[in-house]
Design a protein around this motif. Structure first.
Motif, mmCIF file in Angstrom:
data_model
loop_
_atom_site.group_PDB
_atom_site.id
_atom_site.type_symbol
_atom_site.label_atom_id
_atom_site.label_comp_id
_atom_site.label_asym_id
_atom_site.label_seq_id
_atom_site.Cartn_x
_atom_site.Cartn_y
_atom_site.Cartn_z
ATOM 1 N N ALA A 254 -9.903 -4.960 -4.057
ATOM 2 C CA ALA A 254 -9.601 -6.269 -3.371
ATOM 3 C C ALA A 254 -8.908 -6.068 -2.245
ATOM 4 O O ALA A 254 -9.036 -6.756 -1.176
ATOM 5 C CB ALA A 254 -8.939 -7.051 -4.350
ATOM 6 N N ARG A 255 -7.935 -5.176 -2.264
ATOM 7 C CA ARG A 255 -7.091 -4.783 -0.965
ATOM 8 C C ARG A 255 -8.079 -4.412 0.158
ATOM 9 O O ARG A 255 -7.923 -4.760 1.330
ATOM 10 C CB ARG A 255 -5.943 -3.795 -1.391
ATOM 11 N N ALA A 256 -8.855 -3.316 -0.198
ATOM 12 C CA ALA A 256 -9.834 -2.869 0.791
ATOM 13 C C ALA A 256 -10.734 -4.274 1.611
ATOM 14 O O ALA A 256 -11.127 -3.809 2.842
ATOM 15 C CB ALA A 256 -10.853 -1.865 0.087
ATOM 16 N N LEU A 257 -10.920 -4.872 0.957
ATOM 17 C CA LEU A 257 -11.986 -6.053 1.355
ATOM 18 C C LEU A 257 -10.775 -7.267 1.957
ATOM 19 O O LEU A 257 -11.594 -8.308 2.400
ATOM 20 C CB LEU A 257 -12.745 -6.713 0.280
ATOM 21 N N GLY A 258 -9.705 -7.085 1.920
ATOM 22 C CA GLY A 258 -8.858 -8.156 2.456
ATOM 23 C C GLY A 258 -8.769 -9.588 1.394
ATOM 24 O O GLY A 258 -8.342 -10.598 1.887
ATOM 25 N N ILE A 259 -9.054 -9.243 0.089
ATOM 26 C CA ILE A 259 -9.227 -10.421 -0.684
ATOM 27 C C ILE A 259 -7.591 -10.345 -1.601
ATOM 28 O O ILE A 259 -7.407 -9.217 -2.048
ATOM 29 C CB ILE A 259 -10.096 -10.182 -1.734
ATOM 30 N N THR A 260 -6.924 -11.297 -1.852
ATOM 31 C CA THR A 260 -5.814 -11.525 -2.520
ATOM 32 C C THR A 260 -6.155 -11.252 -3.926
ATOM 33 O O THR A 260 -7.075 -11.963 -4.519
ATOM 34 C CB THR A 260 -5.181 -12.917 -2.335
ATOM 35 N N ALA A 261 -5.429 -10.494 -4.693
ATOM 36 C CA ALA A 261 -5.841 -10.240 -6.018
ATOM 37 C C ALA A 261 -4.646 -10.603 -6.914
ATOM 38 O O ALA A 261 -3.390 -10.080 -6.700
ATOM 39 C CB ALA A 261 -6.251 -8.828 -6.364
ATOM 40 N N THR A 262 -4.577 -11.375 -8.172
ATOM 41 C CA THR A 262 -3.786 -11.499 -9.254
ATOM 42 C C THR A 262 -4.150 -10.778 -10.391
ATOM 43 O O THR A 262 -5.468 -10.817 -10.577
ATOM 44 C CB THR A 262 -3.502 -12.807 -9.662
ATOM 45 N N ILE A 263 -3.349 -10.090 -11.052
ATOM 46 C CA ILE A 263 -3.639 -9.394 -12.312
ATOM 47 C C ILE A 263 -2.638 -9.979 -13.260
ATOM 48 O O ILE A 263 -1.296 -9.822 -13.256
ATOM 49 C CB ILE A 263 -3.631 -7.798 -12.012
ATOM 50 N N VAL A 264 -3.200 -10.287 -14.477
ATOM 51 C CA VAL A 264 -2.614 -10.622 -15.681
ATOM 52 C C VAL A 264 -2.679 -9.352 -16.458
ATOM 53 O O VAL A 264 -3.500 -8.890 -16.996
ATOM 54 C CB VAL A 264 -3.048 -11.861 -16.304
ATOM 55 N N MET A 265 -1.292 -8.961 -16.854
ATOM 56 C CA MET A 265 -1.224 -7.710 -17.871
ATOM 57 C C MET A 265 -0.165 -8.200 -18.991
ATOM 58 O O MET A 265 0.652 -8.955 -18.953
ATOM 59 C CB MET A 265 -0.683 -6.539 -17.091
ATOM 60 N N PRO A 266 -0.811 -7.734 -20.330
ATOM 61 C CA PRO A 266 -0.024 -8.149 -21.489
ATOM 62 C C PRO A 266 1.279 -7.390 -21.264
ATOM 63 O O PRO A 266 1.722 -6.655 -20.737
ATOM 64 C CB PRO A 266 -0.558 -7.523 -22.646
ATOM 65 N N ARG A 267 2.484 -8.037 -22.046
ATOM 66 C CA ARG A 267 3.732 -7.556 -21.751
ATOM 67 C C ARG A 267 3.995 -6.126 -22.234
ATOM 68 O O ARG A 267 5.070 -5.344 -22.045
ATOM 69 C CB ARG A 267 4.914 -8.589 -22.579
ATOM 70 N N PHE A 268 2.907 -5.683 -23.155
ATOM 71 C CA PHE A 268 3.151 -4.297 -23.898
ATOM 72 C C PHE A 268 2.503 -3.167 -22.576
ATOM 73 O O PHE A 268 2.531 -1.799 -23.029
ATOM 74 C CB PHE A 268 2.449 -4.088 -25.225
ATOM 75 N N THR A 269 2.050 -3.602 -21.537
ATOM 76 C CA THR A 269 1.294 -2.608 -20.558
ATOM 77 C C THR A 269 2.530 -1.617 -20.191
ATOM 78 O O THR A 269 3.722 -2.014 -19.874
ATOM 79 C CB THR A 269 0.943 -3.307 -19.582
ATOM 80 N N PRO A 270 2.174 -0.301 -20.212
ATOM 81 C CA PRO A 270 3.171 0.854 -19.848
ATOM 82 C C PRO A 270 3.504 0.437 -18.417
ATOM 83 O O PRO A 270 2.802 0.017 -17.517
ATOM 84 C CB PRO A 270 2.264 1.958 -20.056
ATOM 85 N N PHE A 271 4.765 0.655 -18.143
ATOM 86 C CA PHE A 271 5.349 0.568 -16.646
ATOM 87 C C PHE A 271 4.552 1.105 -15.526
ATOM 88 O O PHE A 271 4.525 0.629 -14.643
ATOM 89 C CB PHE A 271 6.987 0.898 -16.639
ATOM 90 N N VAL A 272 4.097 2.449 -15.837
ATOM 91 C CA VAL A 272 3.354 3.212 -14.727
ATOM 92 C C VAL A 272 2.192 2.438 -14.423
ATOM 93 O O VAL A 272 1.779 2.615 -13.305
ATOM 94 C CB VAL A 272 3.275 4.488 -15.339
ATOM 95 N N LYS A 273 1.586 1.894 -15.420
ATOM 96 C CA LYS A 273 0.302 0.957 -14.995
ATOM 97 C C LYS A 273 0.454 -0.243 -14.417
ATOM 98 O O LYS A 273 -0.018 -0.675 -13.254
ATOM 99 C CB LYS A 273 -0.537 0.892 -16.279
ATOM 100 N N VAL A 274 1.592 -0.783 -14.681
ATOM 101 C CA VAL A 274 2.213 -1.964 -13.948
ATOM 102 C C VAL A 274 2.712 -1.807 -12.551
ATOM 103 O O VAL A 274 1.986 -2.457 -11.549
ATOM 104 C CB VAL A 274 3.387 -2.616 -14.711
ATOM 105 N N ALA A 275 3.185 -0.562 -12.269
ATOM 106 C CA ALA A 275 3.798 -0.220 -11.045
ATOM 107 C C ALA A 275 2.602 0.147 -10.160
ATOM 108 O O ALA A 275 2.536 0.113 -8.788
ATOM 109 C CB ALA A 275 4.563 1.001 -11.377
ATOM 110 N N ASN A 276 1.794 0.886 -10.566
ATOM 111 C CA ASN A 276 0.267 1.413 -9.994
ATOM 112 C C ASN A 276 -0.429 0.085 -9.269
ATOM 113 O O ASN A 276 -0.759 0.279 -8.251
ATOM 114 C CB ASN A 276 -0.517 2.189 -10.735
ATOM 115 N N THR A 277 -0.519 -0.786 -10.109
ATOM 116 C CA THR A 277 -1.098 -1.957 -9.693
ATOM 117 C C THR A 277 -0.476 -2.793 -8.697
ATOM 118 O O THR A 277 -1.229 -3.218 -7.792
ATOM 119 C CB THR A 277 -1.499 -3.019 -11.214
ATOM 120 N N ARG A 278 0.710 -2.875 -8.752
ATOM 121 C CA ARG A 278 1.589 -3.638 -7.813
ATOM 122 C C ARG A 278 1.609 -2.650 -6.672
ATOM 123 O O ARG A 278 1.364 -3.367 -5.561
ATOM 124 C CB ARG A 278 3.249 -3.702 -8.246
#
Length: 209
Positions: A88-112
């Motif tokens: 989405a970033r490469a195409l200039g498209i705004t992206a929202t990602i919903v992640m469950p609260r148990f998602t490991p922090f590193v995956k949350v951080a990488n997505t942000r």
């Protein structure tokens, strides 16, 4: 859904240069262990280290101008999240990602880090998915399903197409199964170029638990 071999061929053309054409190599270790000729497709060499990029790239490039301006939303605890955010970033498209609260922090951080707005909602994948669907409706976003989507399946199928092109006449393709998008794409790809190749889906015994 009606995914065809032509859809996979079109996806391969569409994502060319957008994702890595990863190598298929013979594994000496696995061949010795199993007594078979084992070849491995190195999808860990994708930028986000997962085949999920293929489906995300194929899906996002097919959005029309109105959909692209609206932005997209996805639900994922990891690989699909990062794939959607990255492409989405490469195409200039705004992206929202919903992640469950148990998602490991590193995956949350990488997505942000990849530029997505991350919302942590739900104690289960089902709750997170329901929240994502509701948010898509409320904000007019395009929902990008991790596997139950023709464009996603066609994109994932390009991995099997590349593998069967690199090593023709494989007896079997062993595909990891979570949601089933990769396995579905592999079945269509194999039917198109190597009908005798058996496609076997595999998941860990504890998955259902």
């Amino acid at each position: 859904m009606t995914v065809t071999f032509k859809d996979i061929e079109a996806a391969a053309w569409r994502i060319e240069g957008k994702v890595a054409h990863t190598p298929t190599m013979r594994s000496e270790t696995l061949s010795l262990i199993t007594g078979a000729e084992v070849w491995v497709k190195f999808e860990n060499l994708q930028f986000t280290a997962s085949f999920k990029e293929r489906g995300a790239a194929n899906k996002l490039q097919q959005l029309d101008a109105v959909e692209a301006r609206r932005g997209v939303i996805a639900m994922s605890a990891g690989n699909h999240a990062q794939a959607v955010a990255y492409h989405a970033r490469a195409l200039g498209i705004t992206a929202t990602i919903v992640m469950p609260r148990f998602t490991p922090f590193v995956k949350v951080a990488n997505t942000r880090h990849l530029g997505a707005r991350v919302l942590l909602e739900g104690d289960t994948l089902a709750e997170a998915a329901a929240f994502a669907r509701a948010t898509a409706e409320a904000e007019g976003l395009v929902f990008v399903h991790p596997y139950d989507d023709d464009a996603i399946i066609a994109g994932q199928g390009t991995a099997a197409l590349e593998m069967l092109t690199a090593v023709p006449n494989l007896d079997s393709l062993i595909i990891p199964v979570g949601g089933g998008g990769m396995a579905a794409g592999a079945v269509v790809a194999a039917a198109g170029v190597s009908p005798h190749t058996r496609v076997v889906g595999v998941e860990v015994e504890s998955y259902g638990a």
